[in-house]
Design a protein around this motif. Structure first.
Motif, PDB file in Angstrom:
ATOM      1  N   GLU A  58       0.827  -1.207   0.000  1.00 12.76           N
ATOM      2  CA  GLU A  58       0.000   0.000   0.000  1.00 12.76           C
ATOM      3  C   GLU A  58       0.864   1.261   0.000  1.00 12.76           C
ATOM      4  O   GLU A  58       0.513   2.254  -0.647  1.00 12.76           O
ATOM      5  N   ALA A  59       1.980   1.231   0.700  1.00 15.66           N
ATOM      6  CA  ALA A  59       2.895   2.375   0.678  1.00 15.66           C
ATOM      7  C   ALA A  59       3.478   2.566  -0.714  1.00 15.66           C
ATOM      8  O   ALA A  59       3.580   3.702  -1.215  1.00 15.66           O
ATOM      9  N   ASP A  60       3.860   1.464  -1.356  1.00 16.14           N
ATOM     10  CA  ASP A  60       4.392   1.550  -2.720  1.00 16.14           C
ATOM     11  C   ASP A  60       3.348   2.078  -3.691  1.00 16.14           C
ATOM     12  O   ASP A  60       3.659   2.865  -4.599  1.00 16.14           O
ATOM     13  N   ALA A  61       2.091   1.647  -3.517  1.00 13.33           N
ATOM     14  CA  ALA A  61       1.021   2.111  -4.398  1.00 13.33           C
ATOM     15  C   ALA A  61       0.789   3.604  -4.219  1.00 13.33           C
ATOM     16  O   ALA A  61       0.529   4.332  -5.192  1.00 13.33           O
ATOM     17  N   TYR A  62       0.880   4.083  -2.990  1.00 19.90           N
ATOM     18  CA  TYR A  62       0.741   5.524  -2.751  1.00 19.90           C
ATOM     19  C   TYR A  62       1.853   6.288  -3.470  1.00 19.90           C
ATOM     20  O   TYR A  62       1.590   7.288  -4.151  1.00 19.90           O
ATOM     21  N   LEU A  63       3.102   5.817  -3.364  1.00 22.15           N
ATOM     22  CA  LEU A  63       4.224   6.496  -4.009  1.00 22.15           C
ATOM     23  C   LEU A  63       4.098   6.440  -5.531  1.00 22.15           C
ATOM     24  O   LEU A  63       4.463   7.397  -6.229  1.00 22.15           O
ATOM     25  N   ALA A  64       3.576   5.349  -6.066  1.00 25.93           N
ATOM     26  CA  ALA A  64       3.338   5.268  -7.514  1.00 25.93           C
ATOM     27  C   ALA A  64       2.320   6.312  -7.934  1.00 25.93           C
ATOM     28  O   ALA A  64       2.438   6.927  -9.007  1.00 25.93           O
ATOM     29  N   GLY A  65       1.317   6.548  -7.087  1.00 25.82           N
ATOM     30  CA  GLY A  65       0.345   7.591  -7.370  1.00 25.82           C
ATOM     31  C   GLY A  65       0.964   8.981  -7.339  1.00 25.82           C
ATOM     32  O   GLY A  65       0.576   9.862  -8.119  1.00 25.82           O
ATOM     33  N   VAL A  66       1.925   9.182  -6.446  1.00 20.97           N
ATOM     34  CA  VAL A  66       2.663  10.448  -6.415  1.00 20.97           C
ATOM     35  C   VAL A  66       3.385  10.666  -7.738  1.00 20.97           C
ATOM     36  O   VAL A  66       3.353  11.768  -8.317  1.00 20.97           O
ATOM     37  N   ALA A  90      -5.800   9.416  -0.983  1.00 18.75           N
ATOM     38  CA  ALA A  90      -5.216   8.150  -0.538  1.00 18.75           C
ATOM     39  C   ALA A  90      -5.365   7.964   0.963  1.00 18.75           C
ATOM     40  O   ALA A  90      -5.693   6.868   1.441  1.00 18.75           O
ATOM     41  N   VAL A  91      -5.141   9.029   1.722  1.00 20.97           N
ATOM     42  CA  VAL A  91      -5.251   8.935   3.177  1.00 20.97           C
ATOM     43  C   VAL A  91      -6.693   8.664   3.598  1.00 20.97           C
ATOM     44  O   VAL A  91      -6.953   7.854   4.494  1.00 20.97           O
ATOM     45  N   ARG A  92      -7.617   9.327   2.938  1.00 25.99           N
ATOM     46  CA  ARG A  92      -9.024   9.148   3.315  1.00 25.99           C
ATOM     47  C   ARG A  92      -9.592   7.819   2.845  1.00 25.99           C
ATOM     48  O   ARG A  92     -10.517   7.281   3.453  1.00 25.99           O
ATOM     49  N   GLY A  93      -9.027   7.271   1.770  1.00 22.86           N
ATOM     50  CA  GLY A  93      -9.590   6.058   1.200  1.00 22.86           C
ATOM     51  C   GLY A  93      -8.906   4.771   1.595  1.00 22.86           C
ATOM     52  O   GLY A  93      -9.400   3.689   1.270  1.00 22.86           O
ATOM     53  N   ASN A  94      -7.781   4.865   2.310  1.00 22.62           N
ATOM     54  CA  ASN A  94      -7.015   3.666   2.612  1.00 22.62           C
ATOM     55  C   ASN A  94      -6.458   3.781   4.023  1.00 22.62           C
ATOM     56  O   ASN A  94      -5.587   4.614   4.288  1.00 22.62           O
ATOM     57  N   ALA A  95      -6.966   2.956   4.934  1.00 28.70           N
ATOM     58  CA  ALA A  95      -6.557   3.042   6.338  1.00 28.70           C
ATOM     59  C   ALA A  95      -5.070   2.757   6.530  1.00 28.70           C
ATOM     60  O   ALA A  95      -4.439   3.333   7.422  1.00 28.70           O
ATOM     61  N   LEU A  96      -4.503   1.892   5.703  1.00 26.05           N
ATOM     62  CA  LEU A  96      -3.084   1.584   5.843  1.00 26.05           C
ATOM     63  C   LEU A  96      -2.217   2.750   5.376  1.00 26.05           C
ATOM     64  O   LEU A  96      -1.208   3.078   6.003  1.00 26.05           O
ATOM     65  N   VAL A  97      -2.603   3.391   4.276  1.00 27.51           N
ATOM     66  CA  VAL A  97      -1.864   4.575   3.823  1.00 27.51           C
ATOM     67  C   VAL A  97      -1.975   5.676   4.871  1.00 27.51           C
ATOM     68  O   VAL A  97      -0.989   6.366   5.175  1.00 27.51           O
ATOM     69  N   ARG A  98      -3.157   5.836   5.443  1.00 29.97           N
ATOM     70  CA  ARG A  98      -3.334   6.836   6.496  1.00 29.97           C
ATOM     71  C   ARG A  98      -2.379   6.563   7.656  1.00 29.97           C
ATOM     72  O   ARG A  98      -1.736   7.489   8.179  1.00 29.97           O
ATOM     73  N   ALA A  99      -2.277   5.316   8.058  1.00 28.70           N
ATOM     74  CA  ALA A  99      -1.389   4.965   9.176  1.00 28.70           C
ATOM     75  C   ALA A  99       0.070   5.211   8.821  1.00 28.70           C
ATOM     76  O   ALA A  99       0.841   5.739   9.633  1.00 28.70           O
ATOM     77  N   VAL A 100       0.459   4.824   7.612  1.00 29.38           N
ATOM     78  CA  VAL A 100       1.850   5.008   7.192  1.00 29.38           C
ATOM     79  C   VAL A 100       2.211   6.496   7.160  1.00 29.38           C
ATOM     80  O   VAL A 100       3.307   6.887   7.582  1.00 29.38           O
TER      81      VAL A 100
END
Length: 205
Positions: A58-66, A90-100
């Motif tokens: 999920e962290a990698d997917a967030y960075l790919a979106g960046v 991403a933060v609002r839609g994904n609890a793991l990204v929010r936590a990271v």
């Protein structure tokens, strides 16, 4: 088994959207993914290994979106606005990204240490997941560095590079604040445009 690994991670993520991680059972994840429980253990080693791999994905997917956001516009402040908007979504839609990104791990999520854990996995992706997980500071730095690389003009002075780096980090931090407290009309993107448009445009001149 890349396909099996992806299916297992998808199944684990879906399970986490329905119940706390403590209630997610390995046998159920394997069944939803259509593989044996042994395949699940071969890929991840343990439930903690599965959790670490899921957080890493999920962290990698967030960075790919960046990266996609930074490539979506020509004007530099519009790129930073796109990063801000993606971060909020991403933060609002994904609890793991929010936590990271915030460091706030609720009781529903896996309880993981960010430091590396011993790994004897034969799966390269799992060895990476068993390595250090990114802290919020790490992720902000990664996003800042990606933005700087995308926006820097060859021949920029050291002072210009420093100013740009500060602007990029401010954009990320503004986005995170908007994810916690909505920015109102125009959202995070408009806030970034207003706060940083002139700064970044000067650095590009």
């Amino acid at each position: 088994m890349p396909a099996a690994r992806d299916s297992l991670l998808d199944a684990a993520y879906m399970a986490l959207t329905r119940r706390p991680w403590s209630g997610v059972r390995m046998v159920d994840v394997a069944a939803v993914a259509g593989v044996s429980r042994q395949t699940l253990y071969n890929e991840f080693g343990s439930k903690e290994g599965l959790a670490r791999a899921l957080v890493r994905r999920e962290a990698d997917a967030y960075l790919a979106g960046v990266d996609r956001a930074l490539a979506s516009h020509v004007e530099p402040w519009e790129r930073l606005a796109a990063v801000a908007e993606w971060t909020v979504a991403a933060v609002r839609g994904n609890a793991l990204v929010r936590a990271v990104l915030t460091g706030c791990w609720s009781e529903r999520l896996p309880s993981l240490r960010l430091s590396a854990v011993p790994s004897s996995s034969a799966v390269a992706a799992q060895r990476r997941a068993d390595g250090p997980l990114p802290s919020p500071t790490d992720v902000v730095g990664l996003v800042r560095d990606r933005a700087v690389a995308a926006l820097t003009v060859p021949g920029s002075s050291g002072a210009e590079a420093l100013e740009l780096a500060r602007a990029c980090e401010v954009a990320v931090r503004l986005a995170l604040s908007c994810a916690v407290v909505p920015a109102g009309k125009g959202g995070a993107g408009e806030l970034v445009r207003e706060a940083l448009g002139s700064v970044v445009s000067v650095s590009r001149a």
